[in-house]
Design a protein around this motif. Structure first.
Motif: not given
Length: 791
Positions: A687, A726-727, A733
């Motif tokens: 991240a 996914q962020f 996220g």
């Protein structure tokens, strides 16, 4: 007198003054009138902003206020995105999604003012408009493919050739008014499966499902109202209904195993009787057949009386003959010692007055030298009927079953018949196979004449279609796909459920550059592109890779530079945003995972043969020229599924059995880290330089806040296997996995919330381009999209 003189004196003085100014004679005094002062326009105390609480990117949002028609007021709008307007009722188009605080200041001529604030949520729903979504007004997650929904459909009920309803998983109900070309989702408020739907007219319909779900509509499905459950809860087992019969707008019957549940008050209350119906008439008469007896109930199974018994027993299920006729069958087999075989006789027992009187007769013309196995008996009226026996024999009667004649089927030559069945209305289907292929034949006159028909693409046989009209047929295939023919089964159209072609072209990898353009590699090895946010896809490159299983993934570090790991274990590079792709990189080694830090520096997981161990051993490869060449960086950790690097030196690898390894020297050496979990780990993601996330099986979510040195369990205990993460930034996220699972965070992972995706499909890939616009790809060709952040 004193007061009078004073008045006269004043009058003379006024006259003198007027004369001095040019006045005189009979002229009136010329005095400038005093104009009255106009009060300022009052700003209403109840001033309010009139606007929709949500808008969409690229579409004009209308703003108004309750004082817009008053004159003398000034308006100052600030739309929260750096733009403003002085109009009373402006229109404004937002360029980006988000929540915007709109300010309106109203002032008058005296400088008085009043200020109001209003929040507008700007979404991006252009690519989901009109689709089947989990929320109202195109919100939540919406089905881009398959359409109208990728969830399994249990049943479709056609009221006429154009109007039908479909029910299925996740409490879905769809309605069509154009014969299945388009479907509109109807809100049910349920998420449990619906299994059956029936309508008695255009307005009155019922739907039932698992766990005792009952829905009723009186307006064609515009509103579905949950009714009292038909399920009896004093049993430890709660099953699903096996049939639904609607007798009238307020009377409905539901069967499940040995129970019959009936409501006569529109579903407000139910009576459950312990009975297993063999047949239910159109008027609700219940017929129950045992081995040697037939019972009749006219009070929905509450009570019943015996109407026929036979010491010889009864064979096939009872058959209705019109509104009051009923036919029973019994087959007797007696050993013929002289012939050394069984002799079989078939008897029919028939009533033409709803069971009051019966007649018994032997069926002449049917085989007597072998046990007769009935596939189906179908009567089109009281006299004419067809009987299919075994896989090859077909018989016809024209006297109510007393005499039967074998139907002479067309000669087969070197072919063989592998399916023969009687369909609704006495139609006959015959499937013939030979070295030349499979041929499908159809007869509408009891087998006297035949014509060729077709079956849906990808289907081996016809199955058991339902006739809707003179030339209209509905076929349910593989349990959840429905096909419609409107030309007497010459052609078929898929109207609901997944088709074989869509499933064969499921997306293995996706990448979106913005809210409109995206790339996908499908299971057939084709590269596809969308320019409208996933609504439609065009094949750009055929046979880019051979269709094989294996990790498949895109990565772009800019709008032009990107890589593709295909299922063939090779990495391809693009320098033009995916328009073209180079020959496979490092084609001598199979690559199972890769990651590029920037346009130049990348890493890949491969293997090499070890003479010392006499086996292939994992290695980490490094590239400093964008993947054109690779060099071995060091020996690697076995059973790794995903890698990611934050720089040319620092990286993390995750894999089977809860394994996590980190490197600080570009992959030359790796150190194992303790995770405390044994589940397989499927994906790792940075991240930021310090914050790392890992997802895996059994709902495992791991987090590191120190670049991978230490790990904490952020989430666990779920039965789902998490596949991708996914962020979008440090705070927002998403995670997806099996059983339609999705988790979302808005606070950097301090808390994760379940998001309803509307499916139980396995979700493999998640991709967001902004906080509101995202996609999820899953099994069976599933592609879900959102323009509201999934909520």
């Amino acid at each position: 007198m004193k007061h009078t003189v004073q008045v006269l004196t004043v009058s003379v003085l006024l006259a003198s003054l007027l004369s001095a100014c040019g006045g005189g004679g009979d002229s009136s005094p010329s005095v400038e009138p005093i104009k009255p002062t106009t009060p300022a326009t009052a700003i209403p105390e109840s001033l309010s902003i009139k606007a929709a609480a949500s808008a969409d990117v690229g579409s004009a949002a209308n703003f108004d206020n309750s004082a817009s028609t008053l004159t003398g007021l000034k308006f100052a709008w600030s739309f929260g995105d750096g733009t403003s307007s002085a109009e009373a009722s402006p229109k404004h188009e937002y360029a980006k999604v988000g929540d915007y605080d709109v300010t309106l200041k109203v002032s008058n001529e005296e400088g008085a003012s009043k200020e109001l604030k209003f929040r507008v949520s700007v979404n991006n729903r252009a690519h989901v408009k009109g689709l089947a979504c989990t929320g109202a007004a195109d919100s939540g997650w919406c089905w881009q493919q398959p359409k109208p929904s990728g969830n399994s459909q249990s049943e479709i009920f056609f009221l006429d050739a154009k109007t039908a309803w479909s029910v299925g998983e996740q409490g879905e109900i769809f309605k069509t008014v154009d014969g299945g070309k388009t479907w509109a989702k109807q809100n049910t408020g349920l998420r449990s499966p619906l299994l059956s739907v029936k309508f008695i007219d255009a307005n009155n319909g019922w739907a039932v499902g698992s766990l005792g779900a009952v829905l009723r509509t009186t307006d064609g499905g515009a509103n579905w109202i949950q009714q009292a459950s038909w399920l009896k809860f004093d049993s430890y087992w709660q099953g699903s209904p096996s049939s639904l019969r609607v007798i009238s707008p307020s009377t409905v019957m539901v069967t499940m195993d040995d129970y019959l549940s009936v409501s006569t008050d529109g579903g407000a209350s139910w009576v459950q009787n312990s009975v297993r119906p063999s047949l239910i008439g159109l008027d609700g008469t219940v017929w129950i057949q045992s081995y040697d007896k037939l019972f009749k109930s006219t009070d929905f199974g509450k009570t019943s009386k015996e109407v026929f018994s036979s010491s010889k027993g009864l064979s096939a299920q009872p058959i209705l003959l019109g509104s009051s006729g009923i036919l029973l069958t019994r087959i007797n087999s007696v050993w013929d010692s002289n012939a050394g075989q069984y002799r079989t006789t078939t008897e029919f027992v028939r009533s033409q007055d709803a069971g009051a009187n019966w007649e018994t007769f032997e069926a002449k013309g049917l085989p007597t030298t072998e046990y007769l196995y009935f596939n189906r008996i179908e009567f089109t009226d009281a006299s004419n009927g067809l009987l299919s026996a075994g896989n090859s024999a077909l018989y016809r009667t024209s006297d109510g079953g007393r005499n039967w004649v074998a139907v002479q089927l067309p000669a087969l030559g070197n072919a063989y018949q592998n399916d023969l069945r009687i369909l609704t209305g006495g139609k006959i289907y015959r499937q013939v196979s030979s070295s030349a292929g499979v041929e499908h034949n159809f007869s509408e006159d009891g087998g006297q004449t035949w014509r060729k028909i077709a079956v849906p693409k990808g289907q081996y046989g016809l199955g058991d279609p339902k006739q809707l009209g003179e030339k209209s047929w509905l076929l349910q295939s593989n349990g959840s796909s429905f096909y419609l023919s409107s030309d007497g089964m010459l052609t078929w159209t898929l109207i609901a459920g997944p088709d074989a072609e869509t499933m064969q072209r499921s997306f293995r990898a996706t990448w979106f550059f913005d809210a409109k353009r995206g790339l996908a590699l499908n299971a057939a090895g084709e590269l596809q592109e969308t320019l409208n946010g996933g609504l439609s896809w065009q094949v750009k490159l055929k046979d880019l890779v051979s269709p094989q299983y294996g990790d498949t993934r895109f990565q772009f570090t800019s709008a032009s530079k990107g890589w593709l790991l295909a299922g063939d274990g090779k990495v391809y590079r693009s320098d033009d945003g995916g328009a073209s792709w180079s020959a496979p990189l490092s084609s001598s080694r199979r690559i199972s995972a890769f990651h590029f830090v920037d346009d130049k520096n990348g890493f890949a997981v491969s293997s090499e043969y070890s003479v010392e161990d006499n086996a292939d051993k994992p290695v980490i490869l490094a590239s400093t020229d964008g993947g054109q060449s690779w060099a071995k960086s060091g020996r690697f950790v076995p059973n790794i599924s995903s890698i990611q690097f934050s720089s040319a030196l620092k990286g993390v690898a995750v894999g089977a059995g809860g394994r996590i390894a980190v490197t600080d020297d570009g992959g030359k050496t790796w150190a194992n880290r303790f995770t405390g979990v044994s589940a397989d780990l499927n994906r790792v993601l940075y991240a930021d330089a310090k914050t790392i996330w890992v997802v895996g099986d059994r709902g495992v979510v791991l987090q590191s806040l120190d670049g991978g040195a230490n790990w904490v369990l952020a989430q666990q205990g779920d039965a789902t296997d998490l596949q991708d993460i996914q962020f979008l930034d440090a705070q927002r996220g998403w995670i997806v996995g099996t059983q339609g699972a999705m988790l979302a965070t808005q606070d950097g992972g301090k808390s994760w919330q379940r998001v309803y995706t509307g499916t139980q499909k396995k979700l493999n890939k998640v991709f967001f381009v902004d906080p509101r616009t995202g996609w999820v790809a899953g099994e069976d060709g599933s592609l879900l999209a959102t323009g509201t952040g999934g909520i």
